[in-house]
Design a protein around this motif. Structure first.
Motif, PDB file in Angstrom:
ATOM      1  N   GLU A   1      50.053  -2.874  60.509  1.00  0.00           N
ATOM      2  CA  GLU A   1      48.913  -3.265  61.342  1.00  0.00           C
ATOM      3  C   GLU A   1      48.653  -2.279  62.471  1.00  0.00           C
ATOM      4  O   GLU A   1      47.515  -1.993  62.827  1.00  0.00           O
ATOM      5  CB  GLU A   1      49.170  -4.654  61.930  1.00  0.00           C
ATOM      6  N   THR A   2      49.738  -1.743  63.018  1.00  0.00           N
ATOM      7  CA  THR A   2      49.613  -0.784  64.110  1.00  0.00           C
ATOM      8  C   THR A   2      48.851   0.448  63.641  1.00  0.00           C
ATOM      9  O   THR A   2      47.964   0.965  64.335  1.00  0.00           O
ATOM     10  CB  THR A   2      51.004  -0.354  64.594  1.00  0.00           C
ATOM     11  N   THR A   3      49.195   0.921  62.444  1.00  0.00           N
ATOM     12  CA  THR A   3      48.529   2.104  61.905  1.00  0.00           C
ATOM     13  C   THR A   3      47.057   1.806  61.617  1.00  0.00           C
ATOM     14  O   THR A   3      46.178   2.638  61.883  1.00  0.00           O
ATOM     15  CB  THR A   3      49.235   2.597  60.629  1.00  0.00           C
ATOM     16  N   MET A   4      46.804   0.613  61.081  1.00  0.00           N
ATOM     17  CA  MET A   4      45.412   0.206  60.832  1.00  0.00           C
ATOM     18  C   MET A   4      44.597   0.303  62.123  1.00  0.00           C
ATOM     19  O   MET A   4      43.503   0.870  62.153  1.00  0.00           O
ATOM     20  CB  MET A   4      45.358  -1.250  60.359  1.00  0.00           C
ATOM     21  N   ASN A   5      45.147  -0.270  63.179  1.00  0.00           N
ATOM     22  CA  ASN A   5      44.429  -0.283  64.453  1.00  0.00           C
ATOM     23  C   ASN A   5      44.248   1.122  65.000  1.00  0.00           C
ATOM     24  O   ASN A   5      43.193   1.464  65.539  1.00  0.00           O
ATOM     25  CB  ASN A   5      45.186  -1.129  65.481  1.00  0.00           C
ATOM     26  N   GLY A   6      45.279   1.946  64.859  1.00  0.00           N
ATOM     27  CA  GLY A   6      45.208   3.316  65.365  1.00  0.00           C
ATOM     28  C   GLY A   6      44.113   4.113  64.676  1.00  0.00           C
ATOM     29  O   GLY A   6      43.367   4.854  65.317  1.00  0.00           O
ATOM     30  N   ILE A   7      44.006   3.950  63.368  1.00  0.00           N
ATOM     31  CA  ILE A   7      42.972   4.663  62.609  1.00  0.00           C
ATOM     32  C   ILE A   7      41.590   4.146  63.002  1.00  0.00           C
ATOM     33  O   ILE A   7      40.659   4.924  63.263  1.00  0.00           O
ATOM     34  CB  ILE A   7      43.199   4.505  61.085  1.00  0.00           C
ATOM     35  N   ALA A   8      41.458   2.823  63.079  1.00  0.00           N
ATOM     36  CA  ALA A   8      40.166   2.232  63.455  1.00  0.00           C
ATOM     37  C   ALA A   8      39.738   2.702  64.838  1.00  0.00           C
ATOM     38  O   ALA A   8      38.579   3.077  65.046  1.00  0.00           O
ATOM     39  CB  ALA A   8      40.257   0.710  63.431  1.00  0.00           C
ATOM     40  N   ASN A   9      40.672   2.701  65.778  1.00  0.00           N
ATOM     41  CA  ASN A   9      40.358   3.134  67.142  1.00  0.00           C
ATOM     42  C   ASN A   9      39.900   4.585  67.174  1.00  0.00           C
ATOM     43  O   ASN A   9      38.931   4.927  67.844  1.00  0.00           O
ATOM     44  CB  ASN A   9      41.571   2.951  68.060  1.00  0.00           C
TER      45      ASN A   9
ATOM     46  N   TYR B   1      41.760  -0.744  57.241  1.00  0.00           N
ATOM     47  CA  TYR B   1      42.621  -1.856  56.812  1.00  0.00           C
ATOM     48  C   TYR B   1      43.264  -1.606  55.440  1.00  0.00           C
ATOM     49  O   TYR B   1      44.483  -1.685  55.299  1.00  0.00           O
ATOM     50  CB  TYR B   1      41.770  -3.131  56.838  1.00  0.00           C
ATOM     51  N   PRO B   2      42.491  -1.276  54.407  1.00  0.00           N
ATOM     52  CA  PRO B   2      43.122  -1.193  53.084  1.00  0.00           C
ATOM     53  C   PRO B   2      44.075   0.005  52.906  1.00  0.00           C
ATOM     54  O   PRO B   2      45.052  -0.110  52.165  1.00  0.00           O
ATOM     55  CB  PRO B   2      41.941  -1.088  52.117  1.00  0.00           C
ATOM     56  N   PHE B   3      43.809   1.106  53.571  1.00  0.00           N
ATOM     57  CA  PHE B   3      44.619   2.315  53.329  1.00  0.00           C
ATOM     58  C   PHE B   3      46.081   2.143  53.759  1.00  0.00           C
ATOM     59  O   PHE B   3      46.986   2.317  52.952  1.00  0.00           O
ATOM     60  CB  PHE B   3      43.930   3.508  53.997  1.00  0.00           C
ATOM     61  N   PRO B   4      46.372   1.794  55.025  1.00  0.00           N
ATOM     62  CA  PRO B   4      47.779   1.586  55.383  1.00  0.00           C
ATOM     63  C   PRO B   4      48.417   0.418  54.632  1.00  0.00           C
ATOM     64  O   PRO B   4      49.625   0.426  54.406  1.00  0.00           O
ATOM     65  CB  PRO B   4      47.730   1.290  56.891  1.00  0.00           C
ATOM     66  N   LEU B   5      47.579  -0.573  54.261  1.00  0.00           N
ATOM     67  CA  LEU B   5      48.130  -1.728  53.542  1.00  0.00           C
ATOM     68  C   LEU B   5      48.629  -1.305  52.163  1.00  0.00           C
ATOM     69  O   LEU B   5      49.516  -1.916  51.580  1.00  0.00           O
ATOM     70  CB  LEU B   5      47.070  -2.830  53.411  1.00  0.00           C
ATOM     71  N   LYS B   6      48.032  -0.231  51.628  1.00  0.00           N
ATOM     72  CA  LYS B   6      48.507   0.317  50.356  1.00  0.00           C
ATOM     73  C   LYS B   6      49.690   1.248  50.594  1.00  0.00           C
ATOM     74  O   LYS B   6      50.735   1.140  49.979  1.00  0.00           O
ATOM     75  CB  LYS B   6      47.359   1.079  49.672  1.00  0.00           C
ATOM     76  N   VAL B   7      49.497   2.201  51.504  1.00  0.00           N
ATOM     77  CA  VAL B   7      50.441   3.313  51.643  1.00  0.00           C
ATOM     78  C   VAL B   7      51.832   2.892  52.104  1.00  0.00           C
ATOM     79  O   VAL B   7      52.839   3.286  51.516  1.00  0.00           O
ATOM     80  CB  VAL B   7      49.859   4.365  52.627  1.00  0.00           C
TER      81      VAL B   7
ATOM     82  N   PRO C   1      28.378  -1.937  66.818  1.00  0.00           N
ATOM     83  CA  PRO C   1      29.532  -1.443  67.591  1.00  0.00           C
ATOM     84  C   PRO C   1      30.759  -2.320  67.394  1.00  0.00           C
ATOM     85  O   PRO C   1      30.658  -3.442  66.907  1.00  0.00           O
ATOM     86  CB  PRO C   1      29.048  -1.499  69.044  1.00  0.00           C
ATOM     87  N   ALA C   2      31.920  -1.786  67.781  1.00  0.00           N
ATOM     88  CA  ALA C   2      33.190  -2.481  67.585  1.00  0.00           C
ATOM     89  C   ALA C   2      33.182  -3.833  68.281  1.00  0.00           C
ATOM     90  O   ALA C   2      32.746  -3.954  69.424  1.00  0.00           O
ATOM     91  CB  ALA C   2      34.326  -1.622  68.125  1.00  0.00           C
TER      92      ALA C   2
ATOM     93  N   MET D   1      29.572   4.223  49.959  1.00  0.00           N
ATOM     94  CA  MET D   1      28.854   2.997  50.328  1.00  0.00           C
ATOM     95  C   MET D   1      27.717   3.299  51.298  1.00  0.00           C
ATOM     96  O   MET D   1      26.797   2.494  51.470  1.00  0.00           O
ATOM     97  CB  MET D   1      29.815   1.985  50.966  1.00  0.00           C
ATOM     98  N   GLY D   2      27.795   4.454  51.972  1.00  0.00           N
ATOM     99  CA  GLY D   2      26.757   4.809  52.937  1.00  0.00           C
ATOM    100  C   GLY D   2      26.979   4.129  54.274  1.00  0.00           C
ATOM    101  O   GLY D   2      27.265   4.777  55.274  1.00  0.00           O
ATOM    102  N   THR D   3      26.809   2.825  54.287  1.00  0.00           N
ATOM    103  CA  THR D   3      27.089   2.030  55.483  1.00  0.00           C
ATOM    104  C   THR D   3      28.273   1.134  55.170  1.00  0.00           C
ATOM    105  O   THR D   3      28.280   0.469  54.135  1.00  0.00           O
ATOM    106  CB  THR D   3      25.872   1.165  55.860  1.00  0.00           C
ATOM    107  N   PHE D   4      29.261   1.153  56.030  1.00  0.00           N
ATOM    108  CA  PHE D   4      30.451   0.355  55.719  1.00  0.00           C
ATOM    109  C   PHE D   4      31.145  -0.080  57.004  1.00  0.00           C
ATOM    110  O   PHE D   4      30.819   0.382  58.106  1.00  0.00           O
ATOM    111  CB  PHE D   4      31.425   1.138  54.828  1.00  0.00           C
ATOM    112  N   ASP D   5      32.106  -0.976  56.828  1.00  0.00           N
ATOM    113  CA  ASP D   5      32.873  -1.481  57.965  1.00  0.00           C
ATOM    114  C   ASP D   5      34.141  -0.634  58.114  1.00  0.00           C
ATOM    115  O   ASP D   5      34.926  -0.498  57.178  1.00  0.00           O
ATOM    116  CB  ASP D   5      33.236  -2.963  57.737  1.00  0.00           C
ATOM    117  N   VAL D   6      34.320  -0.079  59.290  1.00  0.00           N
ATOM    118  CA  VAL D   6      35.469   0.797  59.542  1.00  0.00           C
ATOM    119  C   VAL D   6      36.783   0.069  59.278  1.00  0.00           C
ATOM    120  O   VAL D   6      37.750   0.666  58.787  1.00  0.00           O
ATOM    121  CB  VAL D   6      35.425   1.329  60.997  1.00  0.00           C
ATOM    122  N   ILE D   7      36.833  -1.233  59.622  1.00  0.00           N
ATOM    123  CA  ILE D   7      38.072  -1.981  59.428  1.00  0.00           C
ATOM    124  C   ILE D   7      38.232  -2.359  57.952  1.00  0.00           C
ATOM    125  O   ILE D   7      39.152  -1.906  57.273  1.00  0.00           O
ATOM    126  CB  ILE D   7      38.073  -3.282  60.268  1.00  0.00           C
TER     127      ILE D   7
END
Lengths: 83, 399
Positions: free
Chosen positions: B242-250, B142-148, B378-379, B131-137
């Motif tokens: 959700e915790t994992t999502m936040n940890g990855i984003a952070n 967000y989608p990766f832990p929600l799948k895994v 920025p975040a 995508m080049g430019t994308f939203d980290v969340i």
């Protein structure tokens, strides 16, 4: 485990910080010293099956060994890897 | 002796335990007040220094979990939903549940999923990088832990975002006086979501080969009841996405905001797990862990009553200069072992090897796939309830 980590010994990782959750603080306890220790509890026993290197009869998670004056000297060997 | 007290920051007209955009300078002030602080407007104790936070979190002989995970005290107020048999219990009940969790989520079990998780991490990263430019969340964290994680538990595909709505009710349900503070609509929606989750945790809703099935296998073996198996699966789902999502984003935010650390990671991609763990230290997704006294006691000169709530601010402890050198610096080469974001002791995060596997895989894949990264927006952070990133845009150049 705390002693090893605080002195920066590379042979121990202790990723979970000492909570018997990661099995990366695995040590082999010197035969003569192993008898000084109380047996591993149920949780530690489960974790010991998940160590990166072979589990042996003298395997312990170093985070579950509490330092006590009666232990005096405890000799342990590090496995080749923790992860 | 005078008991330290405060009526700001950790007080609120809206939500108790308000998370400011930058809570850290305020924690610094609170650490200065004393070893124990009475939070007047909330009617609970707070500890902010590493020394006390560590004790309160790990000394299960003096501090229990049965009173609940927030300001709502289950000794005096009905919980929003049935207590978690692992998270909101004390020994001996806790031990039984914990042992089963340890076995099902052991490093060995998590390692079996390594290949699959690493492959999925690569896919999600590739998609975002394209995508080049994308939203980290929205596009990565967000989608990766929600799948895994729900995959690993054996949940069906549809409706998984309901887990996150459920989580917000769980958090709000841990606040004192939740019953009076919610509207009719919120009560109804809470019930609806709770029922949806309960349905998904039933034996027949889950695949026969995931973690969920293993909890029911323990029930079949007579180790726990069918009811408790469902309760444990509920806890795992609530705690583990959700915790994992936040940890990855952070972590990605910290890497993007600290070019020297991004460079260090690029040089040594093996530091991906360290980058995640140091991120957990410096930016706890859960800022606090709640306990209650088990008996009346005097703690560091402060008299406390039996079943008093005491909130241990792990996010503050993790920035305590008495414990950490240059605590406000994100440094993936420091040894971050011993931070308190995941708790410690018998209630320490039992799913953390799963979280580390997910986050390590994603961050390593990210470091391999990306050459340069630049912060575009920025975040932005939630300002109430929990410290959680809402969005952050980055622009990447592929490696």
């Amino acid at each position: 485990m705390q002693a090893a980590v605080s002195r920066g010994l590379a042979g121990i990782v202790g990723e979970c910080g000492g909570g018997a959750m990661c099995a990366t603080c695995h040590v082999y306890v010197e035969a003569g010293d192993y008898a000084k220790l109380t047996s591993p509890d149920g949780v530690e026993n489960e974790m010991l099956d998940g160590t990166a290197c072979e589990r042996k009869p003298n395997s312990r998670l170093s985070c579950q060994i509490k330092a006590k004056s009666e232990l005096d000297v405890l000799r342990v060997y590090f496995p080749e890897r923790q992860i | 002796m005078t008991v330290s007290s405060t009526n700001d920051l950790i007080s609120s007209d809206l939500n108790p335990l308000v998370m400011l955009t930058d809570p850290y300078p305020v924690y610094e002030e609170l650490r200065e007040l004393g070893p124990v602080v009475w939070m007047k407007s909330l009617g609970v104790w707070g500890v902010f220094r590493d020394e006390q936070v560590r004790e309160v979190v790990s000394d299960h002989k003096r501090f229990g979990s049965r009173g609940g995970g927030g300001t709502s005290n289950y000794y005096f107020e009905k919980p929003w939903r049935e207590r978690s048999v692992v998270f909101e219990t004390d020994q001996p009940d806790h031990t039984r549940a914990r042992t089963i969790f340890s076995r099902i989520l052991s490093p060995l079990a998590v390692n079996k999923l390594r290949e699959k998780i690493e492959a999925e991490a690569e896919q999600f990263v590739a998609k975002a990088v394209a995508m080049g430019t994308f939203d980290v969340i929205a596009d990565l964290a967000y989608p990766f832990p929600l799948k895994v994680l729900p995959d690993a538990v054996g949940l069906p595909d549809e409706g998984r975002e309901n887990m996150l709505i459920y989580n917000s009710y769980v958090r709000r349900g841990r606040q004192a006086n939740w019953q009076d503070n919610w509207t009719e609509e919120e009560h109804r929606e809470g019930e609806r979501i709770s029922a949806w989750v309960a349905e998904r945790c039933k034996r027949e809703s889950l695949s026969k080969t995931g973690f969920g099935a293993q909890f029911y296998a323990a029930a079949d073996a007579g180790e726990i009841s069918e009811h408790d198996a469902a309760n444990m699966i509920r806890s795992f789902l609530a705690a583990g996405v959700e915790t994992t999502m936040n940890g990855i984003a952070n972590a990605i935010n910290l890497l993007a905001s600290n070019p020297d650390q991004w460079a260090a990671l690029k040089k040594e991609p093996g530091k991906a797990r360290a980058a995640f763990d140091e991120g957990l230290r410096i930016e706890s997704t859960s800022q606090f862990i709640a306990r209650n006294t088990l008996d009346s006691m005097v703690y560091y000169g402060t008299p406390m009553k039996q079943y008093d709530k005491i909130i241990a601010f792990v996010a503050s402890a993790n920035r305590d200069p008495k414990r950490w050198k240059d605590p406000n610096v994100y440094d993936i080469n420091r040894n971050s072992v011993g931070h308190l974001t995941l708790g410690t002791g018998i209630h320490g995060c039992v799913g953390q090897m799963m979280a580390r596997m997910e986050a390590g895989s994603m961050i390593a894949a990210f470091a391999r796939a990306v050459d340069k990264l630049e912060v575009v927006d920025p975040a932005s952070w939630k300002t109430t309830g929990t410290r959680q990133m809402l969005s952050m845009k980055i622009a990447v150049t592929p490696a």
